[in-house]
Design an enzyme around this catalytic site. Structure first.
Site, PDB file in Angstrom:
ATOM      1  N   GLY A   1       0.829  -1.206   0.000  1.00  0.00           N
ATOM      2  CA  GLY A   1       0.000   0.000   0.000  1.00  0.00           C
ATOM      3  C   GLY A   1       0.857   1.247   0.000  1.00  0.00           C
ATOM      4  O   GLY A   1       1.947   1.255  -0.588  1.00  0.00           O
ATOM      5  N   GLU A   2       0.363   2.330   0.602  1.00  0.00           N
ATOM      6  CA  GLU A   2       1.046   3.635   0.661  1.00  0.00           C
ATOM      7  C   GLU A   2       1.086   4.328  -0.702  1.00  0.00           C
ATOM      8  O   GLU A   2       1.537   5.467  -0.809  1.00  0.00           O
ATOM      9  CB  GLU A   2       2.499   3.517   1.166  1.00  0.00           C
ATOM     10  CG  GLU A   2       2.674   2.858   2.504  1.00  0.00           C
ATOM     11  CD  GLU A   2       4.145   2.759   2.923  1.00  0.00           C
ATOM     12  OE1 GLU A   2       5.029   3.231   2.181  1.00  0.00           O
ATOM     13  OE2 GLU A   2       4.396   2.199   4.008  1.00  0.00           O
ATOM     14  N   GLY A   3       0.659   3.628  -1.756  1.00  0.00           N
ATOM     15  CA  GLY A   3       0.813   4.149  -3.114  1.00  0.00           C
ATOM     16  C   GLY A   3       2.063   3.628  -3.807  1.00  0.00           C
ATOM     17  O   GLY A   3       2.400   4.068  -4.910  1.00  0.00           O
TER      18      GLY A   3
END
Lengths: 340, 340
Positions: free
Chosen positions: B301-303
């Site tokens: 995640g987190e981009g």
């Protein structure tokens, strides 16, 4: 590879602020390059793509959708910066080295590395594509050129040569002992009838030359290409110099297959940039146990897929080197007992 | 999308110095972004990754391998530049915008965008995760933040929130009407027994809340998250502003699914950055008919996957804009009759 540096890199990955394993392939790449560079915090400061260009006598059999003249025209295009590899290499900040190792026509340009071994190969449908001396010279050209790349930590392999999927299919069919039809694709864009003809031509080349599957140099000489031999030299020399090599598509893959059969340890230095639409490439990657980083439906060659993949390889090192550990960042790790 | 700009881009791709179609997905990306930006030669000068952070009341049920405290700790890590997304965004030259849209604890930092709607969601295993007002406010926060990104041509979505794979699985199971077990994964690293428990908790949340599959906002409110609602707003606003959005993994995917159900046309502005290890993500991508650019086994995640994919999207535009045509480069094209 350096087992101790890899273990240090593995331990570092366990302690970075992310769930263990959550960066997937990026973690494995960082550990592999730590092993290649013999240091727990490996780096990439300079990158190069080496594009080997050569012609193929077998094109007289009508195995390509484009005429042979396109090989020198595209080399000129590379030298003027107008091809896909130029655009992608500029983006990736990778140097482009264009090598004339066997283009049929005369080429002159201050940025061209002129190391022509022969003006194209002979027609493999009528005999050996190269003499033994030509093949060995071409491998040595690749070694020379790799060794001239001072200060480079990541090398991409690239190719240009109308007819070179035909040579790559012949190499792949013989070394992997697979039916020609399973490892032959449409190249630059053959229709069904042309593809059938290409398969027949390759089958004839293998029948006439009888390359020995246990002897990769015999296969390379009889049904390979000058640019493929050059890339074999690049790969072997890079492994010897402890430099990671990101291989491009089918032609680079055929070179990697020959190099791996000559020196299995060289495989540890390879990273598969992508998987090509050319079906033979997937067979090569499985045989070499290499998982491609990208699968974008590319079938251009030139090193394009390899240079695109460089961003991912650098991303692996950026995260590995720049992320903080749980302790440094003051982030709670999961309970010890649950650790992978 | 602008059909005329796309047709001009398609014609340009046909005339660039490469076999037609040989750049695969890169060609399609260039044509899509031409349609989004309404110009045949689209460009990306500025990029941003918007990371929405929020907590989840359902974590009290023991659905995550990490404690909720990790959400604010990781936000601090983002703000200090020590997380994976920071390293990858620096490499990609993308701005990082960190938004506290619903972290349970107090956070202060000059670079933090403080738009806390609530200190985390309520426990969806006992009732609705959000009130309708909270959900709508969170969507509006996302819209506001996207609209504040002046001069940006490419937006990546990112997330942080312990427990948010649980919310994403609940959304996915309900909107796609799939069994919870088919769309639920190990998140940050659950073992088999913990995964079974997570599935039971999600099934209970769906049974108690009875979210209506035909009403995406009802689903988002009852079993979603504040950061997911914020990302819905980002996606819808980006589409309205004609900005391409590269979506990250499972949490961004759940937001994209809600956004697409609210406004199907928004899907045309989406690019799937990668496919996550979380099995629900693949179901979302298939439902949205989005083909992921990367498949690297990421689950952070987190981009991170979205920002890695930005290199490929930019590569598509570099080749599209910078390559010469056959005529410009003086390269022979294949015979007209054979053209695809």
């Amino acid at each position: 590879l350096d087992v101790e540096a890899m273990e240090q890199a593995r331990q570092r990955q366990e302690n970075l602020t992310k769930p263990a394993g959550s960066l997937g392939r990026l973690e494995k790449l960082a550990i592999q390059i730590a092993g290649i560079q013999r240091r727990a915090l490996p780096g990439i400061e300079q990158k190069v793509v080496i594009v080997m260009a050569g012609d193929h006598g077998v094109t007289v059999e009508g195995v390509s959708a484009y005429p042979s003249e396109v090989t020198p025209q595209m080399v000129q295009n590379f030298l003027h910066g107008g091809a896909a590899i130029n655009a992608l290499a500029r983006q990736a900040n990778a140097r482009v080295v264009i090598v004339d190792i066997g283009v049929a026509s005369e080429l002159h340009h201050p940025d061209l590395v002129s190391r022509k071994v022969a003006p194209g190969t002979a027609n493999m449908a009528q005999g050996a594509a190269m003499t033994e001396a030509q093949m060995l010279t071409a491998i040595n050209v690749g070694i020379d050129i790799l060794q001239a790349q001072q200060g480079v930590q990541l090398v991409a392999t690239g190719d240009m040569g109308i007819g070179n999927t035909t040579a790559s299919s012949a190499i792949t069919a013989d070394l992997l002992q697979l039916p020609v039809s399973q490892v032959t694709g449409r190249g630059t864009g053959l229709n069904d009838a042309q593809l059938d003809h290409k398969i027949v031509v390759i089958e004839r080349a293998l029948a006439i030359n009888q390359p020995e599957p246990q002897n990769p140099l015999d296969v390379l000489m009889k049904v390979g290409g000058l640019e493929i031999a050059g890339l074999v030299g690049v790969i072997l020399a890079a492994a010897a110099e402890r430099i990671a090599v990101v291989i491009d598509g089918f032609i680079s893959g055929a070179a990697a297959l020959v190099a791996a059969r000559l020196c299995p340890a060289a495989c540890q230095y390879l990273i598969a940039g992508h998987t090509s639409v050319e079906q033979g490439h997937g067979h090569i990657l499985r045989a070499l146990e290499l998982a491609p980083l990208l699968n974008l439906g590319l079938r251009l060659g030139e090193g394009t897929g390899a240079v695109l993949a460089m961003h991912l390889i650098e991303g692996a090192l950026h995260t590995h080197n720049e992320m903080l550990t749980f302790a440094e960042a003051g982030v709670s790790n999961r309970e010890e007992e649950e650790k992978n």
